[in-house]
Design an enzyme around this catalytic site. Structure first.
Site, short mmCIF file in Angstrom:
data_model
loop_
_atom_site.label_atom_id
_atom_site.label_comp_id
_atom_site.label_asym_id
_atom_site.label_seq_id
_atom_site.Cartn_x
_atom_site.Cartn_y
_atom_site.Cartn_z
N ASP A 175 -11.69 2.45 2.86
CA ASP A 175 -12.02 1.02 2.68
C ASP A 175 -13.49 0.79 2.96
OD1 ASP A 175 -12.10 -1.72 2.60
OD2 ASP A 175 -11.20 -1.98 4.60
N ASP B 256 -11.71 -5.01 4.36
CA ASP B 256 -10.56 -5.89 4.13
C ASP B 256 -9.22 -5.17 4.37
OD1 ASP B 256 -10.38 -4.28 1.92
OD2 ASP B 256 -10.37 -5.90 0.44
N ASP C 191 -10.72 1.23 -1.56
CA ASP C 191 -11.31 0.71 -2.79
C ASP C 191 -12.15 1.76 -3.50
OD1 ASP C 191 -13.72 0.66 -1.19
OD2 ASP C 191 -12.92 -1.20 -0.31
N ASP D 212 -3.40 7.18 -13.50
CA ASP D 212 -1.95 7.05 -13.65
C ASP D 212 -1.69 6.25 -14.91
OD1 ASP D 212 0.84 7.06 -12.59
OD2 ASP D 212 -0.21 7.44 -10.72
N ASP E 236 3.56 8.38 -15.52
CA ASP E 236 4.59 7.89 -14.60
C ASP E 236 5.96 7.75 -15.25
OD1 ASP E 236 5.02 6.50 -11.92
OD2 ASP E 236 5.78 4.97 -13.31
N GLU F 232 5.32 13.04 -14.92
CA GLU F 232 6.28 12.92 -13.83
C GLU F 232 7.66 12.94 -14.47
OE1 GLU F 232 7.61 10.11 -10.09
OE2 GLU F 232 7.26 9.26 -12.06
N HIS G 126 2.64 10.60 -3.16
CA HIS G 126 2.78 9.25 -2.59
C HIS G 126 4.22 8.76 -2.56
CE1 HIS G 126 3.02 8.71 -6.84
NE2 HIS G 126 3.40 7.45 -6.67
N ASP G 127 5.15 9.52 -3.13
CA ASP G 127 6.57 9.12 -3.12
C ASP G 127 7.39 9.95 -2.14
OD1 ASP G 127 6.26 7.26 -5.18
OD2 ASP G 127 6.75 8.70 -6.74
O1 TEU Z 1 8.26 7.28 -9.52
C1 TEU Z 1 9.41 7.43 -10.27
C2 TEU Z 1 10.66 7.83 -9.60
O2 TEU Z 1 11.63 7.93 -10.31
C3 TEU Z 1 10.86 8.14 -8.16
O3 TEU Z 1 10.11 9.14 -7.63
C4 TEU Z 1 10.89 6.92 -7.28
O4 TEU Z 1 9.63 6.62 -6.78
C5 TEU Z 1 11.79 7.16 -6.09
O5 TEU Z 1 13.06 7.44 -6.57
C6 TEU Z 1 11.89 5.92 -5.22
O6 TEU Z 1 12.18 6.29 -3.91
C7 TEU Z 1 7.15 6.68 -10.10
C8 TEU Z 1 6.03 6.48 -9.10
O7 TEU Z 1 5.57 7.73 -8.64
C9 TEU Z 1 6.49 5.58 -8.01
O8 TEU Z 1 5.53 5.41 -7.00
C10 TEU Z 1 6.84 4.25 -8.63
O9 TEU Z 1 7.43 3.43 -7.65
C11 TEU Z 1 7.80 4.40 -9.81
O10 TEU Z 1 7.45 5.44 -10.70
C12 TEU Z 1 7.82 3.14 -10.63
O11 TEU Z 1 6.65 3.03 -11.35
CA CA Z 2 -11.57 -2.73 0.61
#
Ligand code: TEU
Ligand code: CA
Length: 556
Positions: free
Chosen positions: A21, A25, A29, A98, A199, A256, A328-329
């Site tokens: 950041d 805030d 960013d 993405d 995605d 993905e 990130h998931d």
């Molecule tokens: O993720 C798609 C997805 O099917 C899963 O990994 C989902 O995030 C998980 O089942 C929920 O716990 C992608 C993105 O990586 C994710 O961050 C988004 O939330 C999702 O698509 C929707 O765009």
């Molecule tokens: Ca910021």
């Protein structure tokens, strides 16, 4: 095999909201990212994937896009994005973004126009369908819980959303919509992007009859991925997408993709595949519960090892997959894949070595290179993630107590990966001078970039050496194209493999168990290239203590 520019690259995923950041805030960013490009260059990565930075109401952290041509104000401006591209280019870094085109945000102009005229042109950008006797068109359950269908106000219609209700699915059957998406993709590629991470793309093909499917939960609904698995015909969409966009720009694309069908891998990542590569989620999927996170299956070392080995063997016949420890998931890999006694700097280096030298494109997730771990969560209120909150309720509905449901979310939550990047031991880990949007992991005093910069033996410095080895002129070829062959599969707690090319034979081996392991070497050691603690070895024998990992070149 035709060689491609991205075959020997190492990628790094930035989750912009939590990276750096610059203006206090509490939200990461673009300026923050620009300030860390030298750090990334020094780490040795080539490709940077930015999780969504488009304009969005952030119901699902930017995976709900309200304008594909605008940068989220929270992150900065288009001028700053152009600056980021230019600064990256100066450093020979590729930027990929993405691409979220299964759905958009309910605040997107297209959806707003569709709501305003539910039988008009824009309704056909989405799936608007009449209900059945006052109920939703079918019994599909969305990924984030509840029905996939939401009423269209003032009508007896419903619209389809496989994720949150604020993420209406785009109607790929409509050629006008597809053309608009291709124009947008080309616009970004012309700007200088090197490609995309795509995605949730497997969801774009729907069963247009929208039948009820056999219920798989107490709510009488069926998970919407069951429709994905039951329908054919995605080929035409993905081929057209590739030909109209990526192929024209020689773009690097990583899909993905879950729920791939038997035998379809060549269509996705073969020589003439839809994408350059797709992520290998096979080890992550091992924990999938039947009903949710609360019945997640524990991942044993043996299952983890055997799954990765099998996947490597299958994939190398076809192409390249992208190898990840976390994203990130997912929860942090160190907390998830290592037994408690291996959750140390040595174990972290071992896990990194095993993963990064596999055949495929390594993707490092921000913070992985310093060994970030899951956070300690004290109450459900501390989470922000929409999926975590849903899974908490799913667990409670299944009879778990508040404490038990919290425990489930603590180990599985996507927010484990989303806590701010730990830059230093300054307040808020040096991520922000303000209040971070999501809490900082308490362990930032011990795990942070600044302190690891100064320790020659730190996880960070180890990752630098590891990436440098993978990309070194001498070994780049064997680590990129060398055949993967498993080794010592019968040795308890050892994960080991060879990478073999015409003139080289590399052995990568780590001991994940508590007991010392003795390995009889097939060929004499030529050179010890990398280790987290120099092991004992002779010409034909290698002794690995707990958490020891080695990369050896053997006589070929
Ligand atoms: O993720 C798609 C997805 O099917 C899963 O990994 C989902 O995030 C998980 O089942 C929920 O716990 C992608 C993105 O990586 C994710 O961050 C988004 O939330 C999702 O698509 C929707 O765009
Ligand atoms: Ca910021």
């Amino acid at each position: 095999m035709t060689k491609k520019w991205w075959h020997d690259k190492v990628a790094y995923q930035i989750y912009p909201k939590s990276f750096c950041d610059s203006n206090g805030d509490g939200i990461g960013d673009l300026r923050g990212i620009i300030s860390k490009l030298d750090y990334l260059k020094e780490l040795g990565v080539d490709i940077i994937w930015l999780s969504p930075i488009y304009k969005s109401p952030f119901v699902d952290q930017g995976y709900d896009i309200s304008d594909y041509y605008a940068i989220a104000e929270e992150f900065g401006t288009m001028e700053e994005f152009d600056e980021l591209l230019a600064e990256a280019k100066k450093r020979d870094l590729h930027i990929i973004m993405d691409l979220v085109i299964n759905h958009c945000s309910s605040e997107h102009e297209w959806f707003q126009k569709a709501l305003a005229d539910p039988y008009g042109e824009y309704a056909d950008y989405f799936y608007f369908r009449p209900g059945k006797e006052g109920n939703a068109p079918n019994n599909l359950r969305s990924y984030f819980g509840g029905s996939c269908w939401e009423p269209v106000p003032g009508t007896d219609l419903y619209y389809l959303h496989m994720f949150a209700r604020e993420q209406p699915d785009l109607n790929w059957e409509n050629p006008k919509l597809r053309q608009k998406l291709y124009d947008m993709v080309n616009w970004w590629l012309q700007k200088g992007l090197s490609g995309f991470r795509i995605d949730a793309i497997i969801n774009i093909k729907k069963d247009l009859d929208f039948p009820d499917l056999p219920a798989d939960g107490a709510d009488s609904m069926a998970s919407c991925w069951r429709m994905v698995e039951s329908v054919d015909g995605i080929d035409a969409f993905l081929t057209e997408l590739r030909d109209e966009t990526f192929r024209k720009h020689d773009a690097f694309t990583v899909g993905e993709v879950f729920n791939i069908k038997e035998g379809e891998l060549p269509c996705f990542i073969g020589e003439d595949g839809y994408f350059s590569t797709i992520f290998d989620f096979s080890a992550h999927s091992l924990s999938d519960g039947k009903h949710g996170w609360y019945d997640a299956v524990p991942i044993t070392f043996e299952k983890w090892r055997d799954t990765i080995i099998q996947s490597q063997l299958d994939v190398q016949k076809v192409g390249f997959e992208a190898n990840i420890i976390e994203n990130h998931d997912e929860p942090r890999g160190v907390s998830r894949f290592l037994p408690p006694y291996d959750q140390t700097p040595a174990g972290t280096k071992m896990l990194g070595t095993i993963s990064l030298l596999l055949r495929g494109i390594p993707f490092i997730y921000q913070g992985q290179e310093i060994g970030m771990q899951n956070a300690k969560w004290n109450s459900i209120e501390e989470f922000n993630d929409i999926s975590t909150i849903d899974q908490y309720h799913v667990a409670r509905a299944a009879g778990l107590s508040d404490t038990e449901a919290l425990e489930v979310c603590s180990s599985m939550s996507r927010d484990n990966a989303r806590t701010p990047m730990q830059w230093s031991d300054a307040p808020q880990a040096g991520f922000t001078t303000g209040t971070p949007w999501l809490k900082v992991n308490e362990n930032y005093h011990t795990i942070n970039v600044a302190s690891q910069e100064n320790e020659p033996d730190s996880v960070l410095n180890y990752y630098r050496s590891l990436i440098a080895l993978r990309k070194s002129p001498e070994y780049r070829d064997v680590f990129t194209y060398g055949t993967f062959r498993p080794a010592y599969e019968k040795t308890e707690s050892v994960m080991a493999y060879y990478r073999i090319s015409e003139d080289k034979r590399m052995l990568v081996a780590g001991n994940f168990g508590e007991k010392t392991a003795v390995l009889h070497l097939e060929k004499p050691v030529k050179k010890l290239l990398l280790t987290n603690e120099t092991p004992e070895y002779t010409a034909d024998q290698l002794t690995l203590k707990n958490c020891q990992v080695v990369v050896l070149e053997l006589e070929s």
